[in-house]
Structure formats: C-alpha cells, structure tokens
Design an enzyme around this catalytic site. Sequence first.
Site, PDB file in Angstrom:
ATOM      1  N   GLU A  68       1.008  -1.033   0.227  1.00  0.00           N
ATOM      2  CA  GLU A  68      -0.128   0.072  -0.131  1.00  0.00           C
ATOM      3  C   GLU A  68       0.734   1.088   0.045  1.00  0.00           C
ATOM      4  O   GLU A  68       1.909   1.184   0.443  1.00  0.00           O
ATOM      5  CB  GLU A  68      -0.629   0.050   1.197  1.00  0.00           C
ATOM      6  CG  GLU A  68      -1.884  -1.028   1.179  1.00  0.00           C
ATOM      7  CD  GLU A  68      -2.856  -1.121   2.223  1.00  0.00           C
ATOM      8  OE1 GLU A  68      -4.005  -1.893   2.140  1.00  0.00           O
ATOM      9  OE2 GLU A  68      -2.817  -0.295   3.134  1.00  0.00           O
ATOM     10  N   SER A 109      11.361   6.788   8.319  1.00  0.00           N
ATOM     11  CA  SER A 109      10.927   6.569   9.594  1.00  0.00           C
ATOM     12  C   SER A 109      11.301   5.225  10.134  1.00  0.00           C
ATOM     13  O   SER A 109      11.423   4.248   9.110  1.00  0.00           O
ATOM     14  CB  SER A 109       9.471   6.348   9.509  1.00  0.00           C
ATOM     15  OG  SER A 109       8.842   6.054  10.825  1.00  0.00           O
ATOM     16  N   LEU A 169      10.027   6.121  18.935  1.00  0.00           N
ATOM     17  CA  LEU A 169      10.479   5.928  20.451  1.00  0.00           C
ATOM     18  C   LEU A 169       9.130   5.283  20.975  1.00  0.00           C
ATOM     19  O   LEU A 169       9.558   4.135  21.458  1.00  0.00           O
ATOM     20  CB  LEU A 169      10.674   7.339  21.021  1.00  0.00           C
ATOM     21  CG  LEU A 169      11.276   7.526  22.324  1.00  0.00           C
ATOM     22  CD1 LEU A 169      12.633   6.681  22.594  1.00  0.00           C
ATOM     23  CD2 LEU A 169      11.450   8.769  22.739  1.00  0.00           C
ATOM     24  N   HIS A 170       8.168   6.154  21.143  1.00  0.00           N
ATOM     25  CA  HIS A 170       6.807   5.488  21.630  1.00  0.00           C
ATOM     26  C   HIS A 170       6.712   5.076  23.077  1.00  0.00           C
ATOM     27  O   HIS A 170       5.639   5.012  23.776  1.00  0.00           O
ATOM     28  CB  HIS A 170       6.240   4.317  20.999  1.00  0.00           C
ATOM     29  CG  HIS A 170       6.173   4.475  19.468  1.00  0.00           C
ATOM     30  ND1 HIS A 170       5.681   5.976  19.004  1.00  0.00           N
ATOM     31  CD2 HIS A 170       6.503   3.829  18.491  1.00  0.00           C
ATOM     32  CE1 HIS A 170       5.721   5.626  17.611  1.00  0.00           C
ATOM     33  NE2 HIS A 170       5.954   4.424  17.151  1.00  0.00           N
ATOM     34  N   CYS A 191      -1.674   6.547   9.997  1.00  0.00           N
ATOM     35  CA  CYS A 191      -0.361   6.090  10.159  1.00  0.00           C
ATOM     36  C   CYS A 191      -0.666   4.530  10.979  1.00  0.00           C
ATOM     37  O   CYS A 191      -1.527   4.289  11.852  1.00  0.00           O
ATOM     38  CB  CYS A 191       0.456   6.865  11.192  1.00  0.00           C
ATOM     39  SG  CYS A 191       1.714   7.600  10.406  1.00  0.00           S
TER      40      CYS A 191
END
Length: 346
Positions: free
Chosen positions: A85, A189, A215-216, A336
């Site tokens: 995609e 990314s 990072l998250h 996202c």
Amino acid sequence: MEARSLILSRLFSDQPAFRLRQVEAGFFRSDWYSWDQVSVLSKDWRVKLSSELPWMSLHQIALLESAKHDTFKAILETGDNKRIETVLMQNARGFWSICVSSQVGCAMACTFCATGKMGFTRNLTADEIIDQYRFWMYFLAGRHDLEQRISNVVYMGMGEPLANYEKVKASLRAFLTHTDMGPTRLTISTVGLIPMLRKLLTDESWPSVRLAVSLHSADAKTRTDIMPSSYPRFLDDLAEWTGEYFQKFESRRRHLTFEYVMLAGVNDTSAHAEKLIAFARKVGKVKINLIPYNDTKSKYSTSESSALITFEKKLLDARVDVTRRRTMGADIAAACGQLIVEKKAA
Ligand code: SF4
C-alpha cells in the site's frame, strides 16, 4: 529481480551516454506514461524496450479516496503478485506528501501496527519504491482538479526502511537526482535499528535526509512490551547514537525527530511524560512528535484528548520541543499504522 538501471545499461551499452540519461530522467516525466511516449527513441527501440522492460514495476489493484479528498490510498501489486500500500496526503502547504512502503509486510511486529500483523515477506526493490512515487505522479497528471506538486516523500508505509538499507538508499538518491525534492523533503521512519543507524553515520553516500525514530516510550519495559524489536539497553544505545549523530552532523539537528504514538493508559501517564522529559534532556535538544493512535483493531485505544493535552503541556512546561501530528485518511484506513494487505487465497 534485475534493477531497471542495470537492464537499461546493458541494452544501451553501445549507445551514447546521454541517451541512457534521457530515458532514466523520462521515468519521472508525467507526460511519458509508457514506452510509446519516449519520443527520443526510434520506433524499433520502443518496441524492443516494451518487450524487455516493463515501464512500471507495479500495477494498481485498488484506489480509495477519503471523504475530504485530501488523502488517497492505493493497493499496488508487484511483478511476483505481492501487494503493498501507498498513500498520497495533502500536506499543510497544500502540496502532496507520499507515504511509501519499503517492504512487503514487516518483521518488526510492533503491537499497535496493522502491518506488524502481516509478518515479513520480502524487501521491495529500489524500482518498486520509486514506482510508488511514479504511480502518484501519473495519478495526479490525470486529475486536473487536484494540486499537481508532490513536495515530500515519507518512508512510513509498510516495512522497516533501514532493514532494506541499500534499496532505500538507491531510491532516495533517485528522488534527489530526478525530482525537485531536496533531502529535507525526504523522511525515513525507523523503529531505531541501532546497527543501521550507526552505519549511516559513516556512510558517505547516505543522503542528508530527515530521520523519524519511533520512540513510543522512554520506559524500557513499556517500549519492549509494545515494540518486540526493542531490548533493555535500547534507550541507552539510542541516546548514545543521538549524541554521535549531533556531533557528526551539527547542521542536521532539526533533521531528527522522535515519534511518540499516544496509547491510552500504556504510555500516556504523568510518569511516562516524566521519563520522556528525562530522555529528551539526556539526548539534547530534539523534537518529539506526538501521534494520536489510529485504530488498527488491536488491544489499544487512543489517549483521551484531555490526557494528550496534559501530556503535551507537561513536555512544553519542561521546554521540550513537541509537536502533534494531524490524523488523515482514517476513513480509508490510510492513517499511520493502518496499512495492511490481506493475504490472497492461494
Ligand atoms: S510500525 Fe513500522 S516497523 Fe513497526 S510493524 Fe509497523 S511497519 Fe513495521
């Protein structure tokens, strides 16, 4: 799969060099959409090339348009019937950003990401990455009602770009050579593959593109829980790498962003904000980009807007450079983390 540039070099080996350059540049002309339009070549050459080299390495399976007409998602198929995609999004300047995939599926298995559930099938070739851009270039050329300019490419689609380092690098170099986009218009990314991040520090041919490191969480256990590719020492390694990056590329300070997807009750508490502030102080002045979580039918839900505002304020009060990403295309599962292609029945 032999690269398009190698096939062309072989076929044009006894031709003047400028001829090859004309054809390679022609792949980025929106008015040349098949070998038939390549007017600098004779009819015999065009017929020969049509039979030896497909004009595109991908073809369209489906195309979706968001209700606001500002986001489009395409499902494309490769020559060996693999589906990927790619997304076209209108950016804040009114131009278009393209989100490209770098792999079929992904091995990183981030628990909040739809692609992570697919598993890994294979790396995309440089041509297959480049042709996602070309697909949208031709699409826009046929839609006169839409702005025509593609100003940015982000490698945030399916796959971990740094796990496909050489092909991603080749595609970046092609964009820099054949489009008007400069390096700050291209963003990679990554989950933060430390060996590959270290490699690009010393790779003279790696272009000075932007990097967005996922990072998250600045808490090692939480990060490992939501990103299985993480490990206990990851945050220390990332902080050390960031220091080396800033030392080596002082002028690229603004090129590095840390992404932070907001998951309700998982990484959005006051304690997590404190850890993030401590991490940001440790690595120096970096930008943190907060991303509202988009539904991927996982166990997570997005942070309440009050939690997001409190979290953001805490960072701002601590003078951390923080931004918030707009969500686009959620109605066509193009936002996202939502990219997934169901496996076809055998
Ligand atoms: S977030 Fe990126 S790296 Fe993680 S599973 Fe999804 S595509 Fe792969």
